[in-house]
Write a protein that holds these residues in place. Structure first.
Motif, PDB file in Angstrom:
ATOM      1  N   GLN A 153      -1.227   9.537   0.520  1.00  0.00           N
ATOM      2  CA  GLN A 153      -0.091   8.352   0.964  1.00  0.00           C
ATOM      3  C   GLN A 153       1.313   9.042   1.395  1.00  0.00           C
ATOM      4  O   GLN A 153       2.103   8.444   1.983  1.00  0.00           O
ATOM      5  CB  GLN A 153       0.279   7.655  -0.397  1.00  0.00           C
ATOM      6  N   TYR A 154       1.309  10.363   1.165  1.00  0.00           N
ATOM      7  CA  TYR A 154       2.377  10.995   1.545  1.00  0.00           C
ATOM      8  C   TYR A 154       1.990  12.035   2.844  1.00  0.00           C
ATOM      9  O   TYR A 154       2.893  12.398   3.703  1.00  0.00           O
ATOM     10  CB  TYR A 154       3.031  11.956   0.321  1.00  0.00           C
ATOM     11  N   LEU A 155       0.948  12.567   2.860  1.00  0.00           N
ATOM     12  CA  LEU A 155       0.402  13.966   3.604  1.00  0.00           C
ATOM     13  C   LEU A 155      -0.589  13.462   4.688  1.00  0.00           C
ATOM     14  O   LEU A 155      -1.048  14.279   5.396  1.00  0.00           O
ATOM     15  CB  LEU A 155       0.036  14.668   2.688  1.00  0.00           C
ATOM     16  N   GLY A 156      -0.764  12.062   4.812  1.00  0.00           N
ATOM     17  CA  GLY A 156      -1.871  11.765   6.037  1.00  0.00           C
ATOM     18  C   GLY A 156      -3.271  11.733   5.494  1.00  0.00           C
ATOM     19  O   GLY A 156      -3.651  12.574   4.488  1.00  0.00           O
ATOM     20  N   GLU A 157      -3.890  10.930   6.053  1.00  0.00           N
ATOM     21  CA  GLU A 157      -5.208  10.802   5.781  1.00  0.00           C
ATOM     22  C   GLU A 157      -6.132  11.866   6.307  1.00  0.00           C
ATOM     23  O   GLU A 157      -7.371  11.834   5.805  1.00  0.00           O
ATOM     24  CB  GLU A 157      -5.551   9.314   6.390  1.00  0.00           C
ATOM     25  N   GLN A 158      -5.789  12.617   7.082  1.00  0.00           N
ATOM     26  CA  GLN A 158      -6.627  13.567   7.556  1.00  0.00           C
ATOM     27  C   GLN A 158      -6.367  14.872   7.352  1.00  0.00           C
ATOM     28  O   GLN A 158      -7.096  15.802   7.460  1.00  0.00           O
ATOM     29  CB  GLN A 158      -6.704  13.468   9.233  1.00  0.00           C
ATOM     30  N   PHE A 226       7.186  15.104   7.832  1.00  0.00           N
ATOM     31  CA  PHE A 226       7.706  15.497   6.450  1.00  0.00           C
ATOM     32  C   PHE A 226       7.144  14.261   5.630  1.00  0.00           C
ATOM     33  O   PHE A 226       7.392  13.067   5.532  1.00  0.00           O
ATOM     34  CB  PHE A 226       9.053  15.461   6.646  1.00  0.00           C
ATOM     35  N   GLY A 227       6.248  15.034   4.599  1.00  0.00           N
ATOM     36  CA  GLY A 227       5.807  14.064   3.692  1.00  0.00           C
ATOM     37  C   GLY A 227       6.733  13.743   2.461  1.00  0.00           C
ATOM     38  O   GLY A 227       6.945  12.578   2.268  1.00  0.00           O
ATOM     39  N   TYR A 228       7.298  14.664   1.814  1.00  0.00           N
ATOM     40  CA  TYR A 228       8.265  14.552   0.633  1.00  0.00           C
ATOM     41  C   TYR A 228       8.824  15.637   0.416  1.00  0.00           C
ATOM     42  O   TYR A 228       8.344  16.998   0.739  1.00  0.00           O
ATOM     43  CB  TYR A 228       7.536  13.737  -0.476  1.00  0.00           C
ATOM     44  N   PRO A 229       9.923  15.761  -0.391  1.00  0.00           N
ATOM     45  CA  PRO A 229      10.799  16.883  -0.611  1.00  0.00           C
ATOM     46  C   PRO A 229      10.023  17.608  -1.656  1.00  0.00           C
ATOM     47  O   PRO A 229       9.376  17.363  -2.270  1.00  0.00           O
ATOM     48  CB  PRO A 229      12.038  16.325  -1.240  1.00  0.00           C
ATOM     49  N   CYS A 230      10.240  19.046  -1.449  1.00  0.00           N
ATOM     50  CA  CYS A 230       9.404  19.848  -2.414  1.00  0.00           C
ATOM     51  C   CYS A 230      10.276  20.030  -3.598  1.00  0.00           C
ATOM     52  O   CYS A 230      11.495  20.735  -3.790  1.00  0.00           O
ATOM     53  CB  CYS A 230       9.418  21.381  -1.724  1.00  0.00           C
ATOM     54  N   GLU A 231       9.757  19.739  -4.604  1.00  0.00           N
ATOM     55  CA  GLU A 231      10.324  19.979  -5.932  1.00  0.00           C
ATOM     56  C   GLU A 231       9.915  21.279  -6.678  1.00  0.00           C
ATOM     57  O   GLU A 231       8.796  21.582  -6.638  1.00  0.00           O
ATOM     58  CB  GLU A 231       9.822  18.780  -7.180  1.00  0.00           C
TER      59      GLU A 231
END
Length: 307
Positions: A153-158, A226-231
């Motif tokens: 859902q954040y990093l792409g289906e493939q 960009f998927g999401y910030p790196c915690e």
């Protein structure tokens, strides 16, 4: 705003061991070629990182056409890039994923165990005869079965990863590090190098922490989303040259005060901001099926809309 430019490329052939700086690297949906293609596991077949074994930072990696070379104060260990073992695939755990892996053998395990246990005296256990012995660590690679996809859902289906934590790429912004170091200096703390954050691609040309507001970057013939910030966790508090942890968890504490985790995602995948966690860099991925070449010096344009 100055042009956005790639200033550094890094791969980490073995998860949590020392990385390699490159001038160019092939990129596909699994990340940069040769990045995190091996990992170290314990006797419960669970992955191990510097969070648990800080001395992993002291083991250097090198790649030749035929071998992965590990180097430490104990000498060198060579592992064939084409699997040379006779072991059958077995299951190991990395975060919430069960993956099928192949063991690189007893000789490599013995070398690693000697190299990694030197300062990690806490990593011991007592056997049935009450004899304390150091733990054994094993080096594994992914078998033919791919790792389950993480966070599509954040990093792409493939997208796929090998042994990276979650995302195929970690993008870092030099201006964000500069801002962190300015804040550290204002507190009387020592500035830290970029290697504390173990990025794959380092860029210049953005304002500090502006990367969290972008959908991605457009390069020449390729797009990086960009998927999401790196915690961040405690790992940035480990000096990558000495394996020593900062006694006050710096730079984590300062980073959290100037750049806590922002909100991200949309709809059912939306996540609220978390002021108790620190963010640095963006978890990212290649937004195309075909591979591409990334070079130091590549220029980017801002990608504002990920749709």
């Amino acid at each position: 705003m100055m042009s956005i430019c790639v200033t550094d490329l890094f791969i980490y052939p073995v998860k949590s061991l020392r990385g390699i700086r490159l001038e160019r690297a092939q990129l596909d949906i699994r990340g940069l070629e040769d990045d995190r293609r091996w990992m170290i596991i314990d006797d419960n077949n669970k992955f191990v990182t510097q969070r648990r074994l800080p001395t992993m930072a002291l083991v250097q990696t090198q790649l030749t056409d035929s071998h992965l070379i590990l180097k430490s104060a104990h000498g060198e260990c060579a592992i064939a890039r084409e699997y040379a073992g006779k072991g059958a695939p077995f299951s190991a755990v990395i975060w919430g994923d069960n993956v099928q892996v192949l063991d690189e053998g007893d000789a490599v395990s013995a070398w690693l165990s000697e190299a990694l246990n030197e300062k990690n005296s806490g990593e011991q256990h007592v056997n049935e005869k009450n004899v304390t012995r150091q733990k054994k660590w094993r080096l594994v690679r992914l078998a033919n079965q791919p790792r389950p996809m993480s966070k599509p859902q954040y990093l792409g289906e493939q997208t796929h990863t090998v042994f990276a934590d979650m995302a195929p790429l970690l993008m870092a912004n030099q201006a964000s590090l500069d801002a962190l170091n300015a804040a550290l200096a204002a507190k009387g703390e020592t500035p830290v190098p970029m290697n504390r954050f173990r990025p794959n691609i380092v860029i210049t040309g953005l304002a500090a922490f502006a990367e969290h507001k972008l959908a991605g970057l457009m390069g020449q013939g390729y797009n990086i989303r960009f998927g999401y910030p790196c915690e961040r966790c405690v790992m940035p508090s480990i000096d990558q040259m000495t394996a020593e942890k900062h006694p006050s968890m710096e730079p984590y504490i300062t980073l959290r005060s100037i750049n806590s985790m922002p909100a991200y995602g949309k709809g059912e995948s939306a996540k609220p901001a978390n002021p108790k966690a620190a963010a640095f860099g963006e978890n990212a991925y290649l937004a195309q099926a075909q591979s591409c070449l990334v070079l130091v010096g590549d220029k980017f344009q801002v990608l504002h809309d990920a749709s």
